[in-house]
Design an enzyme around this catalytic site. Sequence first.
Site, PDB file in Angstrom:
ATOM      1  CB  CYS B 163      -0.957  -0.037   1.173  1.00 40.53           C
ATOM      2  SG  CYS B 163      -1.895  -1.570   1.183  1.00 40.53           S
ATOM      3  CG  HIS B 303      -1.584   4.734   4.981  1.00 39.27           C
ATOM      4  ND1 HIS B 303      -1.583   4.510   3.624  1.00 39.27           N
ATOM      5  CD2 HIS B 303      -1.706   3.497   5.555  1.00 39.27           C
ATOM      6  CE1 HIS B 303      -1.679   3.199   3.394  1.00 39.27           C
ATOM      7  NE2 HIS B 303      -1.768   2.565   4.544  1.00 39.27           N
ATOM      8  CD  GLU B 314      -1.195   8.179   8.784  1.00 40.50           C
ATOM      9  OE1 GLU B 314      -2.288   7.582   8.767  1.00 40.50           O
ATOM     10  OE2 GLU B 314      -0.786   8.899   7.847  1.00 40.50           O
ATOM     11  CE  LYS B 335      -5.347   4.297   1.897  1.00 44.29           C
ATOM     12  NZ  LYS B 335      -4.397   5.342   2.366  1.00 44.29           N
ATOM     13  CG  HIS B 340      -6.329   0.779   1.164  1.00 45.13           C
ATOM     14  ND1 HIS B 340      -5.409   1.280   0.268  1.00 45.13           N
ATOM     15  CD2 HIS B 340      -5.625   0.317   2.223  1.00 45.13           C
ATOM     16  CE1 HIS B 340      -4.193   1.115   0.766  1.00 45.13           C
ATOM     17  NE2 HIS B 340      -4.293   0.537   1.956  1.00 45.13           N
ATOM     18  CG  PHE B 400       0.298  -5.736   4.431  1.00 45.76           C
ATOM     19  CD1 PHE B 400      -0.082  -5.002   5.540  1.00 45.76           C
ATOM     20  CD2 PHE B 400      -0.640  -6.562   3.823  1.00 45.76           C
ATOM     21  CE1 PHE B 400      -1.383  -5.084   6.037  1.00 45.76           C
ATOM     22  CE2 PHE B 400      -1.939  -6.644   4.307  1.00 45.76           C
ATOM     23  CZ  PHE B 400      -2.311  -5.906   5.406  1.00 45.76           C
TER      24      PHE B 400
END
Lengths: 82, 414
Positions: B163, B303, B314, B335, B340, B400
């Site tokens: 991502c 994010h 975050e 988002k 996403h 990830f």
Amino acid sequence: MALSNEEVLAGLAELITDETGIAADTVELDKSFTDDLDIDSISMMTIVVNAEEKFDVKIPDDEVKNLKTVNDAVTFIVKAQA
Amino acid sequence: MTTTRIVVTGIGATTPLGGTAAESWTNLLAGASGARTLEHDWVAQYEVPVTFAASAAVPAADVLERREVKRLDPSSQFALIAAREAWADAGAPGVEPERLLVDWATGIGGVWTLLDAWDTLRERGPRRVLPMTVPMLMPNGPAAAIGMDLGARGGERTVVSACASSTESIANAYDHLQAGLADVVVAGGSEAAIHALPVSAFAAMQALSKRNDEPATASRPYDVSRDGFVLGEGAAALVLETLEHAQARGARIYAEVVGGAVTSDAYHITAPDPEGSAAARAMITAVENSGASLDDVAHINAHATSTPVGDIAEYNALRRVFGERLGSIPVSATKASTGHLLGGAGAIEALFTVKALHERVAPPTINLVEQDPEIPLDVVTEPRPLGDGPLLAISNSFGFGGHNAVAAFRTFED
């Protein structure tokens, strides 16, 4: 029942149109797949496999390089059906 | 080291909010959601646990030529649509092919093609597997499609970092322009993974929201009741260009690229480092490398995927960077509207950040009803004017693998 040359040509033109977007009426017997119709090797293989299913024939990989024009393909398919 | 000034001169997108960058932005400002119930047969067939996603607002097949649709995986189809729009928006820059580079990204690549081919193999045998399968499924397919379309001979590069992918591709584009490898770069990312398998796999790891009955409010970053992200799809592209090249051709300039940075957690394959030190370092580096100051950051596109753990991690990283001042910086978590986009997420959020600077308005974060008291950010919930004068903004992406990527932009001042 085996199809006539005209019927195979019409069926092949449909497959070519489906794969490439080329207008069916430009698929004429004397046209070269590569030089006239601009069909690359990957599209050619897709058309061959689809033609095998549509016409219930086998087109060996080794044979594909001999199919230079639309007429070559039509003739091969008609003969293979017999 | 002398730095070359780099600017954004074109934008393009196809997203769950719209078929173009302008539509996506307008619908974002209007507080729309791109999430909807999935109509695919496989939803009922496999009884997948999550029955909604943020599908592209405009199907790629409505835009592209039939031949393009047949020969490109959906991830490449979206890429081509976004890149063409960005290129046209930039005024189709006259640039030597050797000086034009593509820096693209995807999280997963041609997963639809791969899985379709596997179905074909099992149901109809190897002879029926399409000869185009490999070039369609390879993750560099989107970059190659764009490069061929635009005639880019300076390289068609692809980065894959889950991502974080398309923020990393923008950081790479910045570096490649700084290094003098090109005059113009088309940068961005795309993803098309709304398929039974990725949906099941993300659901299995408890990453997705399970609010099947309320898709439009399921993605709710920072809300106490957030329960996972909403899978999206689409693409976004930015045309990055040296200022010298842009000015020589009289290009319209949206914003200046301050910098991009990539770091890694080396902590856990999926969980973010709760300390957030590497994520913080990415933000600091992206801003400070070219001599800009963190004190000038006036907007953050976070994010913020709407997962319980990710949003907090975050926040912790942001706290490390901005300290007490964080509470006065308007933060948008887009988002909430787009879902996403995985490998396309960083690019669409960078695009929104650029638009926010250019129009001096921060976009809203929808679906925030009760803000998590552990995340006391100044979350923008209605479009908010950012005021006059020079503005600097950052866009964060984490993936990830412990990938952290940050892109920083500022209003263009000649």
